[in-house]
Motif scaffolding. Structure first.
Motif, PDB file in Angstrom:
ATOM      1  N   PHE A  30       0.835  -1.197   0.000  1.00 44.97           N
ATOM      2  CA  PHE A  30       0.000   0.000   0.000  1.00 44.97           C
ATOM      3  C   PHE A  30       0.873   1.251   0.000  1.00 44.97           C
ATOM      4  N   LYS A  31       1.914   1.279   0.859  1.00 44.82           N
ATOM      5  CA  LYS A  31       2.819   2.433   0.895  1.00 44.82           C
ATOM      6  C   LYS A  31       3.522   2.612  -0.451  1.00 44.82           C
ATOM      7  N   HIS A  32       3.947   1.522  -1.058  1.00 47.85           N
ATOM      8  CA  HIS A  32       4.615   1.596  -2.361  1.00 47.85           C
ATOM      9  C   HIS A  32       3.642   2.109  -3.435  1.00 47.85           C
ATOM     10  N   SER A  33       2.420   1.573  -3.441  1.00 45.94           N
ATOM     11  CA  SER A  33       1.412   2.027  -4.410  1.00 45.94           C
ATOM     12  C   SER A  33       1.078   3.503  -4.201  1.00 45.94           C
ATOM     13  N   LEU A  34       0.975   3.915  -2.956  1.00 43.94           N
ATOM     14  CA  LEU A  34       0.685   5.314  -2.645  1.00 43.94           C
ATOM     15  C   LEU A  34       1.811   6.222  -3.150  1.00 43.94           C
ATOM     16  N   ALA A  35       3.051   5.813  -2.932  1.00 47.34           N
ATOM     17  CA  ALA A  35       4.187   6.609  -3.409  1.00 47.34           C
ATOM     18  C   ALA A  35       4.191   6.680  -4.937  1.00 47.34           C
ATOM     19  N   GLU A  36       3.915   5.572  -5.599  1.00 45.34           N
ATOM     20  CA  GLU A  36       3.856   5.554  -7.062  1.00 45.34           C
ATOM     21  C   GLU A  36       2.725   6.446  -7.566  1.00 45.34           C
ATOM     22  N   ASN A  37       1.567   6.384  -6.916  1.00 46.97           N
ATOM     23  CA  ASN A  37       0.445   7.233  -7.310  1.00 46.97           C
ATOM     24  C   ASN A  37       0.781   8.714  -7.118  1.00 46.97           C
ATOM     25  N   GLN A  38       1.465   9.044  -6.021  1.00 48.76           N
ATOM     26  CA  GLN A  38       1.869  10.440  -5.782  1.00 48.76           C
ATOM     27  C   GLN A  38       2.835  10.907  -6.875  1.00 48.76           C
ATOM     28  N   LYS A  39       3.776  10.039  -7.257  1.00 43.57           N
ATOM     29  CA  LYS A  39       4.704  10.389  -8.340  1.00 43.57           C
ATOM     30  C   LYS A  39       3.944  10.628  -9.635  1.00 43.57           C
ATOM     31  N   GLN A  40       2.999   9.759  -9.940  1.00 42.42           N
ATOM     32  CA  GLN A  40       2.221   9.885 -11.173  1.00 42.42           C
ATOM     33  C   GLN A  40       1.383  11.166 -11.172  1.00 42.42           C
ATOM     34  N   ILE A  41       0.788  11.476 -10.029  1.00 40.73           N
ATOM     35  CA  ILE A  41       0.001  12.713  -9.909  1.00 40.73           C
ATOM     36  C   ILE A  41       0.900  13.925 -10.127  1.00 40.73           C
ATOM     37  N   GLU A  42       2.110  13.907  -9.565  1.00 45.13           N
ATOM     38  CA  GLU A  42       3.041  15.029  -9.740  1.00 45.13           C
ATOM     39  C   GLU A  42       3.485  15.157 -11.195  1.00 45.13           C
ATOM     40  N   ILE A  43       3.735  14.030 -11.855  1.00 44.49           N
ATOM     41  CA  ILE A  43       4.109  14.049 -13.274  1.00 44.49           C
ATOM     42  C   ILE A  43       2.966  14.626 -14.110  1.00 44.49           C
ATOM     43  N   GLU A  44       1.747  14.203 -13.840  1.00 46.97           N
ATOM     44  CA  GLU A  44       0.584  14.727 -14.568  1.00 46.97           C
ATOM     45  C   GLU A  44       0.388  16.215 -14.300  1.00 46.97           C
ATOM     46  N   ARG A  45       0.634  16.655 -13.067  1.00 49.88           N
ATOM     47  CA  ARG A  45       0.510  18.078 -12.730  1.00 49.88           C
ATOM     48  C   ARG A  45       1.550  18.898 -13.501  1.00 49.88           C
ATOM     49  N   LEU A  46       2.795  18.419 -13.528  1.00 45.08           N
ATOM     50  CA  LEU A  46       3.843  19.127 -14.261  1.00 45.08           C
ATOM     51  C   LEU A  46       3.568  19.131 -15.761  1.00 45.08           C
ATOM     52  N   ASN A  47       3.033  18.032 -16.291  1.00 46.19           N
ATOM     53  CA  ASN A  47       2.672  18.001 -17.717  1.00 46.19           C
ATOM     54  C   ASN A  47       1.558  18.991 -18.022  1.00 46.19           C
ATOM     55  N   ALA A  48       0.590  19.112 -17.112  1.00 42.08           N
ATOM     56  CA  ALA A  48      -0.490  20.085 -17.315  1.00 42.08           C
ATOM     57  C   ALA A  48       0.061  21.510 -17.272  1.00 42.08           C
ATOM     58  N   ILE A  49       1.003  21.761 -16.380  1.00 39.49           N
ATOM     59  CA  ILE A  49       1.621  23.092 -16.306  1.00 39.49           C
ATOM     60  C   ILE A  49       2.411  23.365 -17.586  1.00 39.49           C
ATOM     61  N   LYS A  50       3.143  22.363 -18.073  1.00 46.91           N
ATOM     62  CA  LYS A  50       3.901  22.545 -19.323  1.00 46.91           C
ATOM     63  C   LYS A  50       2.951  22.769 -20.493  1.00 46.91           C
ATOM     64  N   ASP A  51       1.845  22.008 -20.523  1.00 48.91           N
ATOM     65  CA  ASP A  51       0.860  22.206 -21.596  1.00 48.91           C
ATOM     66  C   ASP A  51       0.326  23.639 -21.565  1.00 48.91           C
ATOM     67  N   GLU A  52       0.104  24.160 -20.366  1.00 47.26           N
ATOM     68  CA  GLU A  52      -0.396  25.528 -20.256  1.00 47.26           C
ATOM     69  C   GLU A  52       0.660  26.529 -20.724  1.00 47.26           C
ATOM     70  N   ALA A  53       1.942  26.243 -20.443  1.00 48.94           N
ATOM     71  CA  ALA A  53       3.017  27.143 -20.880  1.00 48.94           C
ATOM     72  C   ALA A  53       3.078  27.224 -22.406  1.00 48.94           C
ATOM     73  N   LEU A  54       2.568  26.211 -23.090  1.00 51.31           N
ATOM     74  CA  LEU A  54       2.543  26.233 -24.554  1.00 51.31           C
ATOM     75  C   LEU A  54       1.521  27.228 -25.100  1.00 51.31           C
ATOM     76  N   TYR A  55       0.685  27.803 -24.232  1.00 52.82           N
ATOM     77  CA  TYR A  55      -0.281  28.813 -24.652  1.00 52.82           C
ATOM     78  C   TYR A  55       0.328  30.214 -24.687  1.00 52.82           C
ATOM     79  N   VAL A  56       1.647  30.283 -24.530  1.00 51.42           N
ATOM     80  CA  VAL A  56       2.380  31.549 -24.640  1.00 51.42           C
ATOM     81  C   VAL A  56       3.137  31.513 -25.968  1.00 51.42           C
ATOM     82  N   ASP A  57       3.043  32.604 -26.723  1.00 44.83           N
ATOM     83  CA  ASP A  57       3.717  32.642 -28.016  1.00 44.83           C
ATOM     84  C   ASP A  57       4.013  34.087 -28.395  1.00 44.83           C
ATOM     85  N   ALA A  58       4.822  34.253 -29.408  1.00 40.40           N
ATOM     86  CA  ALA A  58       5.136  35.583 -29.940  1.00 40.40           C
ATOM     87  C   ALA A  58       5.407  35.437 -31.429  1.00 40.40           C
TER      88      ALA A  58
END
Length: 180
Positions: A30-58
């Protein structure tokens, strides 16, 4: 105590130990699964932030009338203000000897479309004007993007800090977005 009682007692102890081991293994999984899920959530959060950064252009535009100077359009379609914006540019002035690489720097840029002009003067001191808000409709009706390989007006890169405090660099030569 007879043999049957001994066997029953030993079986109870073995069952208790097996139950304890099962609970310990389940807790570790359970602790291992929880840690893996937390890592996955953080990766998805960072990907969403990066996707949002792509809405900046010049990009560079010219007035549709054909008379006028090159201007820079900054687009911020993120959910918040950008901070510490710096656009690295090669920009030729009126004379052949007047070539500026002075970056465009802006402290804060709210969401929307913004147009920026160079302030030319005869002494060749380049100063960028303040960004002016422009609607998408006005932008499309009054300006046309410059698609030529004009070496006199070149956007090289834009760096900015997003609303999450992350610093990004968009290299226009490679179209690569990098977290700094």
């Amino acid at each position: 105590m007879d043999a049957l009682s001994w066997i029953a007692a030993i079986a109870s102890c073995v069952t208790a130990i097996a139950t304890a081991v099962t609970v310990i293994v389940a807790m570790r999984q359970f602790k291992h699964s929880l840690a893996e899920n937390q890592k996955q959530i953080e990766i998805e959060r960072l990907n969403a932030i990066k996707d949002e950064a792509l809405y900046v252009d010049a990009w560079i535009v010219l007035p549709k009338e054909g008379t006028g100077k090159h201007k820079i359009v900054l687009k911020n379609e993120t959910n918040g203000c950008l901070r510490d914006i710096e656009v690295k540019i090669k920009w030729k002035g009126y004379s052949e000897t007047c070539y500026s690489t002075e970056p465009l720097r802006i402290r804060t840029l709210p969401p929307g479309y913004w147009i920026v002009s160079k302030n030319y003067d005869p002494s060749c001191s380049k100063v960028w004007e303040y960004p002016e808000a422009i609607t998408k409709v006005d932008l499309d009706s009054r300006y046309v993007p410059r698609f030529s390989k004009d070496e006199n007006h070149v956007l090289e890169e834009i760096s900015f800090k997003d609303m999450h405090g992350l610093k990004w660099l968009l290299d226009f030569r490679t179209r690569e977005l990098i977290e700094k």
